[in-house]
Enzyme design. Structure first.
Site, short mmCIF file in Angstrom:
data_model
loop_
_atom_site.label_atom_id
_atom_site.label_comp_id
_atom_site.label_asym_id
_atom_site.label_seq_id
_atom_site.Cartn_x
_atom_site.Cartn_y
_atom_site.Cartn_z
N LYS A 70 28.47 37.58 18.43
CA LYS A 70 27.44 38.59 18.73
C LYS A 70 26.59 38.99 17.52
CE LYS A 70 29.45 41.04 22.67
NZ LYS A 70 29.69 42.39 23.18
N ASN A 91 24.05 40.43 22.85
CA ASN A 91 24.97 39.90 23.88
C ASN A 91 24.24 39.08 24.94
OD1 ASN A 91 23.78 41.83 25.52
ND2 ASN A 91 25.71 42.52 26.41
N ASP A 106 24.54 46.25 26.50
CA ASP A 106 25.72 47.13 26.61
C ASP A 106 25.33 48.61 26.70
OD1 ASP A 106 27.65 45.16 26.66
OD2 ASP A 106 27.83 45.08 24.48
N ALA A 132 35.75 52.51 16.95
CA ALA A 132 34.65 52.30 15.99
C ALA A 132 34.35 50.82 15.83
CB ALA A 132 35.00 52.92 14.64
N ASN A 156 38.77 57.45 15.43
CA ASN A 156 39.26 56.08 15.32
C ASN A 156 40.58 56.07 14.54
OD1 ASN A 156 38.81 53.29 15.92
ND2 ASN A 156 38.47 52.95 13.73
N THR A 158 41.45 54.02 12.30
CA THR A 158 41.06 53.88 10.90
C THR A 158 39.84 54.78 10.69
OG1 THR A 158 41.70 51.56 11.16
CG2 THR A 158 40.57 52.14 9.10
N GLU A 160 38.02 55.65 8.26
CA GLU A 160 36.93 55.17 7.39
C GLU A 160 35.90 54.40 8.23
OE1 GLU A 160 40.20 54.48 6.83
OE2 GLU A 160 40.56 55.95 5.24
N LYS A 161 36.39 53.69 9.24
CA LYS A 161 35.46 52.92 10.08
C LYS A 161 34.61 53.85 10.93
CE LYS A 161 38.08 48.71 10.92
NZ LYS A 161 38.58 47.91 12.05
P1 ATR Z 1 35.36 45.68 20.38
O1 ATR Z 1 34.26 44.72 20.05
O2 ATR Z 1 35.91 45.50 21.77
O3 ATR Z 1 34.96 47.09 20.12
P2 ATR Z 1 36.83 45.62 17.92
O4 ATR Z 1 35.56 45.59 17.17
O5 ATR Z 1 37.95 44.75 17.48
O6 ATR Z 1 36.60 45.29 19.44
O7 ATR Z 1 37.34 47.16 17.95
C1 ATR Z 1 38.54 47.52 18.53
C2 ATR Z 1 38.71 49.06 18.47
O8 ATR Z 1 39.96 49.40 19.09
C3 ATR Z 1 38.76 49.64 17.08
O9 ATR Z 1 38.23 50.95 17.12
C4 ATR Z 1 40.27 49.66 16.79
O10 ATR Z 1 40.67 50.60 15.82
P3 ATR Z 1 40.67 50.21 14.23
O11 ATR Z 1 39.25 50.28 13.78
O12 ATR Z 1 41.53 51.23 13.60
O13 ATR Z 1 41.24 48.80 14.15
C5 ATR Z 1 40.79 50.06 18.14
N1 ATR Z 1 42.17 49.67 18.39
C6 ATR Z 1 42.62 48.46 18.79
N2 ATR Z 1 43.95 48.49 18.95
C7 ATR Z 1 44.36 49.75 18.64
C8 ATR Z 1 45.62 50.42 18.63
N3 ATR Z 1 46.75 49.81 18.96
N4 ATR Z 1 45.66 51.73 18.26
C9 ATR Z 1 44.53 52.38 17.91
N5 ATR Z 1 43.30 51.81 17.92
C10 ATR Z 1 43.22 50.51 18.27
#
Ligand code: ATR
Length: 288
Positions: A70, A91, A106, A132, A156, A158, A160-161
């Site tokens: 993407k 997309n 989206d 995030a 989120n 994390t 920071e993200k």
């Molecule tokens: P997408 O394109 O579907 O948004 P991505 O960019 O991989 O996929 O983002 C996944 C999101 O789900 C992120 O916000 C991730 O949190 P982190 O930034 O901390 O990685 C979150 N996520 C995925 N699995 C998680 C879990 N088990 N607990 C908390 N957050 C999760």
């Protein structure tokens, strides 16, 4: 019947075997009797440039773009819509008069789903967005387009993200407040009218997980949209239903972003319910 005049649409990604896009789009094409076929192309990251050159040479009319292409595909196109540029991801590619134009559908998909599946003509002034990643970014962009949304709590795992995403789309963080998604988040959600889960929490094979450790913040009058659609009713949506909130599943957004791409390519508005039903059937088959 596929003939020498049949036009080709498709999706590129890696992996793509589990995509529901061919089912959705072919069902809509059949319902409208349009002479197109929609297929899936597995394209490895190192072959993306050749795939896009192939789209030009083979005169493929339109492509959806999914993980992991993407962002990378943007540099290979002739034009990228302002919306896709702001979201930072494409997309949908429209092959128009020899030029490849990138779109992102989206943001449109989520707004249509909130309006038509969630009954929200206008959005509440306070919204909470969980996640995030790429999906959260498109949703945050869409929310910021709406003047009635005054405050967006962005949580989120994390943090920071979340902070980085907030600054990207709302440089002075006037409306977006980033924070960490943990046990304390629930308390901060009590006064929000709309909660959107854009994390992967609750997705198959972890249907017993919810992004909310304490669902007590859910209340009647709140709309809760989960972008996860496998399972269709996630634990979060079940918690929302039990609390008297309005649950909105992720299939609406999926079908509506697809419908927007379909309209860009063909110039015809597709039957969204047909697309949604086809995606649902595809999911049910995959599960059995
Ligand atoms: P997408 O394109 O579907 O948004 P991505 O960019 O991989 O996929 O983002 C996944 C999101 O789900 C992120 O916000 C991730 O949190 P982190 O930034 O901390 O990685 C979150 N996520 C995925 N699995 C998680 C879990 N088990 N607990 C908390 N957050 C999760």
């Amino acid at each position: 019947m596929i003939s020498g005049k049949t036009r080709v649409l498709g999706v590129i990604g890696h992996p793509v075997e589990h995509t529901s896009s061919p089912a959705m789009h072919n069902a809509a094409l059949a319902a409208l009797g349009l002479d197109y076929v929609y297929t899936a192309f597995a394209v490895r990251p190192e072959n993306l440039g050749q795939a896009i050159a192939g789209m030009r040479a083979l005169q493929i009319c339109g492509l959806n773009v999914t993980v992991p292409h993407k962002v990378g595909v943007m540099a290979l196109l002739d034009e990228v819509s302002p919306e896709a540029r702001a979201i930072g991801a494409v997309n949908t590619i429209d092959h128009r008069e020899g030029r490849l134009i990138g779109h992102n559908t989206d943001a449109y998909g989520i707004m249509q789903s909130l309006r038509l599946d969630g009954g929200l003509e206008t959005l509440p002034s306070r919204v909470a967005l969980l996640g995030a990643g790429g999906a959260a970014r498109a949703i945050l962009y869409a929310l910021l387009q709406r003047p009635e949304v005054e405050h967006i709590a962005l949580f989120n795992r994390t943090p920071e993200k979340a902070a980085a995403l907030a600054v990207t789309l709302d440089p002075e963080c006037k409306r977006v407040q980033p924070g960490v998604l943990d046990a304390s988040s629930s308390d901060l959600l009590r006064d929000t009218g709309l909660l959107i889960n854009a994390t992967a929490i609750g997705m198959y094979p972890h249907p017993d997980a919810s992004p909310l450790l304490d669902p007590a913040c859910l209340h009647p009058g709140m709309v809760v949209l989960d972008i996860v659609y496998n399972p269709l009713e996630t634990l979060l949506l079940r918690q929302a239903r039990q609390a008297g909130a309005r649950p909105v599943d992720g299939l609406g957004m999926l079908a509506r972003q697809g419908a927007r791409a379909f309209a860009i390519w063909t110039g015809v508005e597709p039957p969204v319910e047909v697309m949604r039903a086809a995606a649902l059937e595809r999911l049910a088959k995959a599960a059995s």
